[in-house]
Enzyme design. Sequence first.
Site, mmCIF file in Angstrom:
data_model
loop_
_atom_site.group_PDB
_atom_site.id
_atom_site.type_symbol
_atom_site.label_atom_id
_atom_site.label_comp_id
_atom_site.label_asym_id
_atom_site.label_seq_id
_atom_site.Cartn_x
_atom_site.Cartn_y
_atom_site.Cartn_z
ATOM 1 N N CYS A 2 0.853 -0.945 0.049
ATOM 2 C CA CYS A 2 -0.074 0.044 0.114
ATOM 3 C C CYS A 2 0.964 1.152 0.205
ATOM 4 O O CYS A 2 2.170 1.228 0.353
ATOM 5 C CB CYS A 2 -1.091 0.012 1.073
ATOM 6 S SG CYS A 2 -2.112 -1.507 1.193
ATOM 7 N N ARG A 27 3.303 -0.295 -4.893
ATOM 8 C CA ARG A 27 3.054 -0.640 -3.575
ATOM 9 C C ARG A 27 1.709 -1.289 -3.584
ATOM 10 O O ARG A 27 1.553 -1.818 -2.448
ATOM 11 C CB ARG A 27 3.425 0.334 -2.617
ATOM 12 C CG ARG A 27 4.778 0.669 -2.491
ATOM 13 C CD ARG A 27 5.048 1.610 -1.387
ATOM 14 N NE ARG A 27 6.505 1.763 -0.876
ATOM 15 C CZ ARG A 27 7.061 1.118 0.115
ATOM 16 N NH1 ARG A 27 6.110 0.228 0.957
ATOM 17 N NH2 ARG A 27 8.264 1.318 0.351
ATOM 18 N N TRP A 75 -3.245 -2.218 -1.403
ATOM 19 C CA TRP A 75 -3.287 -3.690 -1.881
ATOM 20 C C TRP A 75 -3.817 -4.387 -0.500
ATOM 21 O O TRP A 75 -3.550 -4.234 0.521
ATOM 22 C CB TRP A 75 -1.711 -4.060 -1.766
ATOM 23 C CG TRP A 75 -1.482 -5.478 -2.057
ATOM 24 C CD1 TRP A 75 -1.147 -5.833 -3.157
ATOM 25 C CD2 TRP A 75 -1.321 -6.812 -1.055
ATOM 26 N NE1 TRP A 75 -0.970 -7.142 -3.308
ATOM 27 C CE2 TRP A 75 -0.946 -7.804 -1.896
ATOM 28 C CE3 TRP A 75 -1.441 -6.914 0.264
ATOM 29 C CZ2 TRP A 75 -0.869 -9.039 -1.409
ATOM 30 C CZ3 TRP A 75 -1.300 -8.116 0.904
ATOM 31 C CH2 TRP A 75 -1.141 -9.309 -0.244
ATOM 32 N N ASN A 101 -1.388 1.754 6.201
ATOM 33 C CA ASN A 101 -0.689 0.686 5.728
ATOM 34 C C ASN A 101 -0.513 -0.447 6.947
ATOM 35 O O ASN A 101 -0.133 0.082 8.128
ATOM 36 C CB ASN A 101 0.591 0.906 5.140
ATOM 37 C CG ASN A 101 0.524 1.691 3.912
ATOM 38 O OD1 ASN A 101 -0.521 1.657 3.387
ATOM 39 N ND2 ASN A 101 1.764 2.075 3.377
ATOM 40 N N GLY A 102 -0.478 -1.700 6.845
ATOM 41 C CA GLY A 102 -0.343 -2.728 7.776
ATOM 42 C C GLY A 102 -1.477 -3.489 8.167
ATOM 43 O O GLY A 102 -2.421 -3.673 7.220
ATOM 44 N N GLU A 475 14.615 -18.561 -8.982
ATOM 45 C CA GLU A 475 14.347 -17.042 -9.597
ATOM 46 C C GLU A 475 13.977 -17.126 -10.916
ATOM 47 O O GLU A 475 12.941 -16.228 -11.213
ATOM 48 C CB GLU A 475 15.859 -16.418 -9.407
ATOM 49 C CG GLU A 475 15.561 -14.651 -9.870
ATOM 50 C CD GLU A 475 14.601 -14.135 -8.972
ATOM 51 O OE1 GLU A 475 14.445 -12.875 -9.428
ATOM 52 O OE2 GLU A 475 14.128 -14.634 -7.891
ATOM 53 N N LYS A 479 10.075 -15.172 -11.704
ATOM 54 C CA LYS A 479 10.126 -14.060 -12.709
ATOM 55 C C LYS A 479 8.878 -14.300 -13.536
ATOM 56 O O LYS A 479 8.038 -13.607 -13.783
ATOM 57 C CB LYS A 479 11.366 -13.945 -13.285
ATOM 58 C CG LYS A 479 12.442 -12.881 -12.421
ATOM 59 C CD LYS A 479 11.921 -11.653 -12.108
ATOM 60 C CE LYS A 479 12.400 -11.067 -10.904
ATOM 61 N NZ LYS A 479 11.715 -11.622 -9.833
ATOM 62 N N GLU A 482 5.454 -14.793 -11.886
ATOM 63 C CA GLU A 482 4.728 -13.660 -11.173
ATOM 64 C C GLU A 482 4.101 -12.478 -12.211
ATOM 65 O O GLU A 482 3.438 -11.668 -11.738
ATOM 66 C CB GLU A 482 5.660 -12.780 -10.274
ATOM 67 C CG GLU A 482 7.016 -12.160 -10.788
ATOM 68 C CD GLU A 482 7.775 -11.753 -9.698
ATOM 69 O OE1 GLU A 482 7.194 -11.414 -8.431
ATOM 70 O OE2 GLU A 482 9.076 -11.688 -9.959
ATOM 71 N N HIS A 498 12.087 -38.050 -10.374
ATOM 72 C CA HIS A 498 11.507 -38.440 -8.946
ATOM 73 C C HIS A 498 10.106 -37.551 -8.879
ATOM 74 O O HIS A 498 9.511 -37.716 -7.872
ATOM 75 C CB HIS A 498 12.508 -37.780 -7.940
ATOM 76 C CG HIS A 498 13.659 -38.571 -7.649
ATOM 77 N ND1 HIS A 498 13.835 -39.831 -7.079
ATOM 78 C CD2 HIS A 498 14.756 -38.289 -8.230
ATOM 79 C CE1 HIS A 498 15.170 -39.986 -7.117
ATOM 80 N NE2 HIS A 498 15.737 -39.261 -7.806
ATOM 81 N N LYS A 596 5.068 -4.379 -4.142
ATOM 82 C CA LYS A 596 6.499 -4.149 -4.322
ATOM 83 C C LYS A 596 7.093 -4.781 -3.113
ATOM 84 O O LYS A 596 8.020 -5.380 -3.058
ATOM 85 C CB LYS A 596 7.150 -2.868 -4.659
ATOM 86 C CG LYS A 596 8.609 -2.666 -4.821
ATOM 87 C CD LYS A 596 9.113 -3.755 -5.971
ATOM 88 C CE LYS A 596 10.590 -3.588 -6.186
ATOM 89 N NZ LYS A 596 11.289 -4.273 -7.076
#
Length: 601
Positions: A2, A27, A75, A101-102, A475, A479, A482, A498, A596
């Site tokens: 946020c 954000r 968010w 925020n939070g 990674e 990438k 997302e 396996h 972010k």
Amino acid sequence: MCGIVGYTGVNDALPFLLGGLEKLEYRGYDSAGVYIHTDDGHDMLVKEKGRVKDLEKKVANCKMQGHSGIAHTRWATHGQPSIENAHPHISADGRYYLVHNGVIENYKQLKADYLSDVVFKSQTDTEVAVQLVGKFADAGMDTLSAFRKMINLLNDDSSYAFLLIDAKTPSLLYTAKCKSPLLVGVSRTANVVTSDAMAVLNLTKDFIELRDGEIAVISKESVELYDVAGQRSTRQPFHLDIDPAAVDKGTYPFFMLKEIDEQAIVARNLIEHYFVNGLPQIDEKILSAIKQADRLYIVAAGTSYHAALIGRRFFEKWAGIPTEAHIASEFAYDHPLISKKPFFVFISQSGETADSIQVLDFIKKEHYPSLTLANVMNSTLTREADFALPILAGPEIAVASTKAYMAQILTQVILAAALAGGHDQLQAELSRLAIDLQTVIDGQDKIKELADTYLVHADRAFYIGRAADADVTLEAALKLKEISYTLVEGFAAGELKHGTISLIEQNTPVIALISQSKTAGLTRSNLEETMARGAKAMTIVTKNLASSDDDIILPALNGEMEMFGPILEAVPIQLLAYYTSLGRKLDVDHPRNLAKSVTVQ
């Protein structure tokens, strides 16, 4: 997560607030809202579901000229994205407006204990906070006391960055924080509040960092700070030396592509900062503290955790220190048996990652030494750790991290070399690496063609590799998933048999990373096994291990330079993700459901 921005000053607040929201949109972008107390005495609150541009369209025909206001981009944590759940929220009597925020962990209990007679308009925990302030003020408290009482009712697991306006005194902003970033920006014409300095760099580069538990009362001329006990305190602003142009896309269509292209520059900046006379220079106090440890514990999340997996190898092979990499959210509640003389390294782009802060709080109570590697100095993780080193990536706006990942790895490499006693060839090797990175970046047209051919229309994909390449597959998968919403797995190539090979069907993309000479042949054999079952195979290979039919050939890495394979591989995996997302006509910089800086647990 946020974004918060507030303004009180001599100029019109609305353009500043909307401009700040645009820069904070990475954000959170589920919904947005703005409150202005207008010059003719009206309270104007406008909220909209969706992006900031949707809010801007809605306010275009509103008369909202005023000299103070607050704004927020969300968010979602409590309640789905909607106008009702968007911030700012308003008290029942219409007096108080609040953004947050939070997460308020005990909001349901507070709602039951204090607000059973209040009709709520949203599903959010934030509305509980503003209704409490309104209720306490209605009982006779002044605004500051009501604000403080509300904060004191929050339990220890809660996190918050609050920004409040009282419509009776609209030129004052009330703000407080705990476990969530918040800055007060100061200037001659206005004072502002923001969750990220980048939102207000067009006005000021001078900031006061709020500490956990503090409250600030802000007018256009002054900033009054109050500590946890309610006592007045003072603190000088710090100056942030950032060019506002650094947070502009320039001619690039997306920030992500700009940030990928900047990675060679990031490498050169790190060389310039950390090397003197050809040797890495790290504070001797840091080196001494680490050398006393019997084991390093690197704690991080997401992409930073993947950078830790690469860095771990350098600490062990160069510095000779046993090293473990841990996911912060797991370590916080299920940590391993810790050695007798541990040293903790935290890696974070923002320096505000909630799960890492939780681990740092734990290790501080145990009196274990710590170091933070972060892109944002003066952040919680850099302030609260014993030591801090900057990764110098510069502002990173795209939600999918690229250049910060590169900088995190390189900073660990430099630190490991310093611990090993210098490594007199490292500066030259890193300088060559920067040239090699630029070479890979310049070859992105070929990578776009491969993304279009292999990935744009695929519903799943797999990355495989061995040894250090296996770390990079994690990674690479992150990438791609997302920002393109493809179901992707990355794993050690030897694990195919396996279980995962059962998922290989005709034309399933399988991408092999090959930069390690000891395992190159084995990885190729594993790739052949998938091709025998119909896989559409792609290879990313360093030149010294390549054959003529490989798809992406990276500059050669021989001898000890082979350890830098994962660094070179970072660029093509980022570009494959970027061009896949672009090919699907998605918003590369703002993938759905993400933000972010992860400042909630």
